[in-house]
Design an enzyme around this catalytic site. Sequence first.
Site, mmCIF file in Angstrom:
data_model
loop_
_atom_site.group_PDB
_atom_site.id
_atom_site.type_symbol
_atom_site.label_atom_id
_atom_site.label_comp_id
_atom_site.label_asym_id
_atom_site.label_seq_id
_atom_site.Cartn_x
_atom_site.Cartn_y
_atom_site.Cartn_z
ATOM 1 N N ASN A 9 0.849 -1.424 -0.081
ATOM 2 C CA ASN A 9 -0.040 -0.008 0.040
ATOM 3 C C ASN A 9 0.873 1.325 -0.023
ATOM 4 O O ASN A 9 1.535 1.624 1.014
ATOM 5 C CB ASN A 9 -0.821 0.022 1.126
ATOM 6 C CG ASN A 9 -1.729 1.067 1.287
ATOM 7 O OD1 ASN A 9 -1.876 2.059 0.226
ATOM 8 N ND2 ASN A 9 -2.198 1.374 2.658
ATOM 9 N N LYS A 11 -0.125 4.082 -0.254
ATOM 10 C CA LYS A 11 -0.639 5.253 0.463
ATOM 11 C C LYS A 11 -0.444 6.646 -0.429
ATOM 12 O O LYS A 11 -0.288 6.460 -1.672
ATOM 13 C CB LYS A 11 -0.098 5.716 1.734
ATOM 14 C CG LYS A 11 -0.206 4.224 2.619
ATOM 15 C CD LYS A 11 0.008 4.695 4.027
ATOM 16 C CE LYS A 11 0.299 3.461 4.869
ATOM 17 N NZ LYS A 11 -0.002 3.476 6.309
ATOM 18 N N HIS A 94 -9.409 0.914 5.223
ATOM 19 C CA HIS A 94 -8.255 1.004 5.767
ATOM 20 C C HIS A 94 -8.522 2.164 6.829
ATOM 21 O O HIS A 94 -9.123 2.973 6.826
ATOM 22 C CB HIS A 94 -7.204 1.758 4.878
ATOM 23 C CG HIS A 94 -5.793 1.769 5.402
ATOM 24 N ND1 HIS A 94 -5.272 2.597 6.290
ATOM 25 C CD2 HIS A 94 -4.840 0.779 5.117
ATOM 26 C CE1 HIS A 94 -4.089 2.367 6.505
ATOM 27 N NE2 HIS A 94 -3.913 1.196 5.736
ATOM 28 N N GLU A 96 -6.880 4.624 7.958
ATOM 29 C CA GLU A 96 -6.594 5.868 7.884
ATOM 30 C C GLU A 96 -7.850 6.484 7.064
ATOM 31 O O GLU A 96 -8.445 7.611 7.404
ATOM 32 C CB GLU A 96 -5.313 6.075 6.906
ATOM 33 C CG GLU A 96 -4.075 5.798 7.557
ATOM 34 C CD GLU A 96 -2.977 5.320 6.792
ATOM 35 O OE1 GLU A 96 -3.014 5.346 5.510
ATOM 36 O OE2 GLU A 96 -2.166 4.693 7.626
ATOM 37 N N GLU A 164 -5.536 -5.202 10.659
ATOM 38 C CA GLU A 164 -4.393 -4.150 11.022
ATOM 39 C C GLU A 164 -4.633 -3.487 12.249
ATOM 40 O O GLU A 164 -5.450 -2.580 12.397
ATOM 41 C CB GLU A 164 -4.371 -3.229 9.897
ATOM 42 C CG GLU A 164 -4.084 -3.687 8.437
ATOM 43 C CD GLU A 164 -3.331 -2.851 7.489
ATOM 44 O OE1 GLU A 164 -2.503 -2.926 6.921
ATOM 45 O OE2 GLU A 164 -4.188 -1.689 7.256
ATOM 46 N N GLY A 170 2.198 2.105 10.862
ATOM 47 C CA GLY A 170 3.140 3.404 10.586
ATOM 48 C C GLY A 170 3.967 3.556 11.843
ATOM 49 O O GLY A 170 4.594 4.681 12.016
ATOM 50 N N SER A 210 3.612 -2.010 10.390
ATOM 51 C CA SER A 210 4.873 -2.060 10.649
ATOM 52 C C SER A 210 5.561 -3.367 10.232
ATOM 53 O O SER A 210 6.404 -3.961 10.716
ATOM 54 C CB SER A 210 5.239 -1.827 12.019
ATOM 55 O OG SER A 210 4.818 -0.434 12.283
#
Length: 254
Positions: A9, A11, A94, A96, A164, A170, A210
Amino acid sequence: MRIPMIAGNWKMNTTVSEAIKLVNEMCPELDKINNIDKVICPPFISLVPVSELIKGSSIKLGAQNLYFEEKGAYTGEISPPMLADLCELVIIGHSERRHYFGETGEMVSKKVLAALGAGLKPILCIGERLDDYEAGRTEEVVTEQLSSSLAGIAHPDGLVIAYEPVWAIGTGRAATGEQANETIGLIRRSTAKLYSDEITRDLRILYGGSVTADNIAEFIQQPEIDGALVGGASLKAAEFLSIVRQTSEIRQVR
Ligand code: PEP
């Protein structure tokens, strides 16, 4: 037997020329790695040039989002049929998108349904936040996200789930292989309650958060984990190649 998958991904990273450079750097080698689904998910504007570059290779293309309507007055959005011409997969829900853009379970389920309707394979992301994790609410949160995200979806053909944990995305603080394996086992059992054992047996569930070349082996060695959704490390050609190579090698000796 579930074919492992590593999906990158990217992003909101890479201009079009940077995306082309990254593809040229990693895809010739990526193409040679067998027994694994290799997916790259660049930003929307790079999907066309990247699709041209990987045409005829074993690398699959994914988008990072879509809107659930087919067409119309939705300024700035991208529809499932627009993507279906270019991509095989699409990341949906996701964290985010859920947290920065207010995507609800209802929106996510509409997106999953629309993706499936257009022949796209959704990579549905679910995962608990740090406060839920610390309060021991992981099971409650992921089962609720799972059922709301899949509400109204009778046949999840081609669905891939990515577990996730938000606290691992991240942050450099990955879950342990055991933690991820345990929650993914729980997600598999919850999916069996929504669908059949047969569907669940073939369902690929990835870990994300991560993942690096240094820790991928820990996840892939776990029986419930079918691969990884990789953010930061997917932007480094050598590291992404190493993640894919290790996954392919570990799964071959199983
Ligand atoms: C992700 O974007 O889905 C992700 C897991 O990011 P990272 O690997 O950077 O934690």
